[in-house]
Scaffold this motif. Sequence first.
Motif, PDB file in Angstrom:
ATOM      1  N   SER A  40       0.827  -1.215   0.000  1.00 17.94           N
ATOM      2  CA  SER A  40       0.000   0.000   0.000  1.00 17.94           C
ATOM      3  C   SER A  40       0.855   1.256   0.000  1.00 17.94           C
ATOM      4  CB  SER A  40      -0.947   0.007   1.208  1.00 17.94           C
ATOM      5  OG  SER A  40      -0.182   0.101   2.392  1.00 17.94           O
ATOM      6  N   GLN A  41       2.075   1.161   0.518  1.00 15.61           N
ATOM      7  CA  GLN A  41       2.932   2.355   0.559  1.00 15.61           C
ATOM      8  C   GLN A  41       4.090   2.250  -0.441  1.00 15.61           C
ATOM      9  OE1 GLN A  41       2.490   5.162   2.723  1.00 15.61           O
ATOM     10  NE2 GLN A  41       0.496   4.226   3.040  1.00 15.61           N
ATOM     11  N   GLN A 252      -2.874   6.079   9.820  1.00 16.09           N
ATOM     12  CA  GLN A 252      -3.205   6.072   8.388  1.00 16.09           C
ATOM     13  C   GLN A 252      -3.786   7.406   7.934  1.00 16.09           C
ATOM     14  OE1 GLN A 252      -5.451   2.330   8.163  1.00 16.09           O
ATOM     15  NE2 GLN A 252      -4.267   1.914   6.314  1.00 16.09           N
ATOM     16  N   LEU A 255      -0.975   9.691   7.336  1.00 19.67           N
ATOM     17  CA  LEU A 255      -0.270   9.421   6.073  1.00 19.67           C
ATOM     18  C   LEU A 255      -1.060   9.948   4.875  1.00 19.67           C
ATOM     19  CD1 LEU A 255       1.057   5.767   6.611  1.00 19.67           C
ATOM     20  CD2 LEU A 255       2.309   7.915   6.849  1.00 19.67           C
TER      21      LEU A 255
END
Length: 302
Positions: A40-41, A252, A255
């Motif tokens: 995901s990152q 999250q 982020l």
Amino acid sequence: MKCKVCKATAAVALRSHHAGFCPDCFLRFFSRQVERGIRSQNLFTSEDKILVALSGGKDSLSLMLELSRQGYDVTGLHIDLSIPGSSEVTRGVVERFCARHGFKLMIREMAAEGLAIPAVRARLRRPICSACGKIKRYWFNKTALDHGFTALATGHNLDDEVARLFSNTIRWDTSYLSDQGPLLQGEDGFARKVKPLWRLTEFETANYAFLMGIEHHYAPCPYSGGASFTCHKHLWQQLEEAMPGRKLDFYQGFLERGRPVFARQEAETGRALRPCARCGYPTSAEVCGVCRIREAVAENAA
Ligand code: AMP
Ligand code: FES
Ligand code: ZN
């Protein structure tokens, strides 16, 4: 309690996921969380050559084992701080772990670099932790760049990350808030830094280490008052008990919505870096912080 997946007797209860898991299903859950954290990152891919910083604690050893099980190209790096009575023990744990699993291991000895932590401490006459952190980051970076690694991974978990984010937030430290996160892109003189365990709590990593039979070292550093951000971690534990899942949401959310704002602001005000006159490491001064420490220690010894 029964395992959420296979209905066998649960061994690990996770309130934030409203679920209990048997050992096998927990290990699969752990792997999936690491995988999600990486994908995901966009932390790295199977093409990357990853240097994993191994402290001898449960987090970094679990990280190394899990990345290897997922097929990544990993090499361990241990920084031997040369603290009598403590460093030999930690180093032994890391060496046995790597030997047992057949992992490549690099060791950097601070005494050989003129940076033994007791000597640095004697010279500084102020709390050693921030200088020690600076020295470790310097060697993580230098070793990764000198040996062609494309990513440097540390074992920071969700509790570490949330406690640090919270501490930066209550001080509104916009410089730290602009680049905190599981991925710090590489740039001139800096290796790419990644924290693949960012979705997993300390409790979850401890369970993984236990179930995988990882021998680790949990005595705190003799020079520090214990784990970092202990008070913030306690506060977050209470919050998480009252509102399961809040820790991961907070991080999250930062982020996705917080960090980009701080990063934009910092890009406008950021200071220019240039290579250290002694060692080439990027710094905003003439000589970098680690070279200055090294020189101060040498002066003291002369
Ligand atoms: P800490 O700041 O001690 O919680 O450590 C955070 C992460 O930094 C660990 O999970 C390791 O990946 C890395 N680390 C800390 N100390 C060392 C060390 N002496 N050698 C190698 N890696 C370390
Ligand atoms: Fe660095 Fe203790 S002073 S780990
Ligand atoms: Zn330097």
